[in-house]
Design a protein around this motif. Structure first.
Motif, short mmCIF file in Angstrom:
data_model
loop_
_atom_site.label_atom_id
_atom_site.label_comp_id
_atom_site.label_asym_id
_atom_site.label_seq_id
_atom_site.Cartn_x
_atom_site.Cartn_y
_atom_site.Cartn_z
N MET A 23 0.73 -1.41 0.02
CA MET A 23 0.00 0.03 0.08
C MET A 23 0.88 1.16 -0.02
O MET A 23 0.67 2.42 -0.50
N GLY A 24 2.12 1.09 0.37
CA GLY A 24 2.89 2.41 0.54
C GLY A 24 3.21 3.01 -0.87
O GLY A 24 3.16 3.78 -1.04
N LEU A 25 3.56 2.04 -1.50
CA LEU A 25 4.18 2.42 -2.96
C LEU A 25 2.80 2.83 -3.95
O LEU A 25 3.05 3.77 -4.59
N PHE A 26 1.59 2.18 -3.67
CA PHE A 26 0.50 2.77 -4.15
C PHE A 26 0.29 4.20 -3.71
O PHE A 26 -0.19 5.18 -4.45
N ASN A 27 0.11 4.41 -2.44
CA ASN A 27 0.09 5.72 -1.80
C ASN A 27 0.99 6.84 -2.72
O ASN A 27 0.74 7.83 -2.74
N GLY A 28 2.28 6.39 -2.65
CA GLY A 28 3.34 7.28 -3.13
C GLY A 28 2.87 7.63 -4.60
O GLY A 28 3.01 8.49 -5.34
N LEU A 29 2.57 6.69 -5.42
CA LEU A 29 2.07 6.84 -6.68
C LEU A 29 0.90 7.75 -6.94
O LEU A 29 0.96 8.44 -8.06
N ILE A 30 0.04 7.76 -6.22
CA ILE A 30 -0.94 8.79 -6.21
C ILE A 30 -0.96 9.90 -5.37
O ILE A 30 -1.87 10.74 -5.71
N GLY A 31 0.43 10.12 -5.02
CA GLY A 31 0.53 11.61 -4.61
C GLY A 31 0.59 11.75 -3.08
O GLY A 31 0.66 12.67 -2.51
N ASN A 32 0.29 10.53 -2.21
CA ASN A 32 0.27 10.59 -0.94
C ASN A 32 1.64 10.41 -0.31
O ASN A 32 2.40 9.43 -0.38
N ALA A 33 2.29 11.49 0.62
CA ALA A 33 3.48 11.39 1.15
C ALA A 33 3.33 10.55 2.36
O ALA A 33 2.17 10.61 3.12
N THR A 34 4.20 9.79 2.57
CA THR A 34 4.43 9.00 3.63
C THR A 34 5.57 9.31 4.64
O THR A 34 6.56 9.52 4.12
N GLU A 35 5.34 9.21 5.96
CA GLU A 35 6.50 9.46 6.89
C GLU A 35 7.49 8.36 6.76
O GLU A 35 7.32 7.23 6.62
N ALA A 36 8.95 9.01 6.70
CA ALA A 36 9.83 8.43 6.49
C ALA A 36 10.52 8.12 7.93
O ALA A 36 10.40 9.22 8.72
N LYS A 37 11.37 7.13 8.16
CA LYS A 37 12.04 6.78 9.44
C LYS A 37 13.29 7.61 9.47
O LYS A 37 14.21 7.61 8.57
N PRO A 38 13.43 8.54 10.48
CA PRO A 38 14.47 9.54 10.51
C PRO A 38 16.22 8.76 10.47
O PRO A 38 16.88 9.49 9.72
N ALA A 39 15.97 7.62 11.09
CA ALA A 39 17.43 6.85 11.25
C ALA A 39 17.81 6.37 9.64
O ALA A 39 19.01 6.48 9.43
N GLY A 40 16.66 5.94 8.87
CA GLY A 40 17.15 5.31 7.46
C GLY A 40 17.29 6.65 6.75
O GLY A 40 18.18 6.60 5.69
N VAL A 41 16.69 7.81 6.92
CA VAL A 41 17.10 9.00 6.17
C VAL A 41 18.42 9.44 6.38
O VAL A 41 19.40 9.96 5.39
N GLU A 42 18.85 9.28 7.79
CA GLU A 42 20.20 9.92 8.25
C GLU A 42 21.19 9.04 7.45
O GLU A 42 22.01 9.63 6.96
N LYS A 43 20.92 7.82 7.27
CA LYS A 43 22.04 7.01 6.56
C LYS A 43 22.11 7.13 5.26
O LYS A 43 23.22 7.02 4.53
N ASP A 44 20.71 7.25 4.53
CA ASP A 44 20.68 7.55 3.25
C ASP A 44 21.25 9.04 2.70
O ASP A 44 22.02 9.32 1.78
N LEU A 45 21.43 9.82 3.48
CA LEU A 45 21.91 11.13 3.42
C LEU A 45 23.19 11.47 4.19
O LEU A 45 23.53 12.52 4.35
N ALA A 46 23.70 10.50 4.44
CA ALA A 46 25.08 10.61 5.39
C ALA A 46 26.02 11.63 4.60
O ALA A 46 26.66 12.29 5.28
N ASP A 47 26.35 11.51 3.16
CA ASP A 47 27.19 12.51 2.52
C ASP A 47 26.75 13.90 2.44
O ASP A 47 27.47 14.86 2.27
N VAL A 48 25.58 14.10 2.67
CA VAL A 48 24.86 15.50 2.69
C VAL A 48 24.79 16.13 4.07
O VAL A 48 24.97 17.32 3.89
N LEU A 49 24.49 15.28 4.93
CA LEU A 49 24.47 16.04 6.47
C LEU A 49 25.56 16.40 6.88
O LEU A 49 26.79 15.64 6.70
#
Length: 126
Positions: A1-27
């Protein structure tokens, strides 16, 4: 359901720890993600210093644009909730002395735009 929500424009909350890992080179060192929202491949990230908009581009998403807005440079923002016929909710952000918004974010659910607006207000107005 998460991908379907994204495809129709619904933002879903992301886990901060995972985002920090993904943006390690930016932060910056010691910079922490307070809140993040994911829309298919793109991200809206609130850290303790700035707002980061991550825009994955192209078919593969290999090319990425990182837009940074320090909270002190955000001069105003507006929130427009969805209605009966206009189903999109919208957040517009202006930076100091800009006549046009630098960022326009669209959401399909008022709940998510309300959370984003509240996080932005707390960051900008504190």
């Amino acid at each position: 359901m998460g991908l379907f929500n994204g495809l129709i424009g619904n933002a879903t909350e992301a886990k901060p720890a995972g985002v920090e890992k993904d943006l390690a080179d930016v932060l910056m060192p010691e910079e922490q993600v307070d809140l993040a929202f994911k829309l298919v491949r793109d991200l809206v990230v609130f850290t303790d210093y700035r707002l980061i908009i991550v825009d994955k581009q192209g078919v593969t998403g290999k090319k990425t644009s990182y837009k940074t807005y320090p909270y002190k440079s955000i001069s105003r923002f507006t929130v427009e909730t969805s209605g009966h016929f206009d189903l999109d909710a919208e957040l517009k952000i202006w930076i100091s002395s800009a006549l046009e918004p630098v960022e326009i974010l669209q959401f399909r659910k008022d709940k998510n735009i309300t959370q984003v607006q509240k996080a932005l207000a707390m960051a900008v107005l504190k």
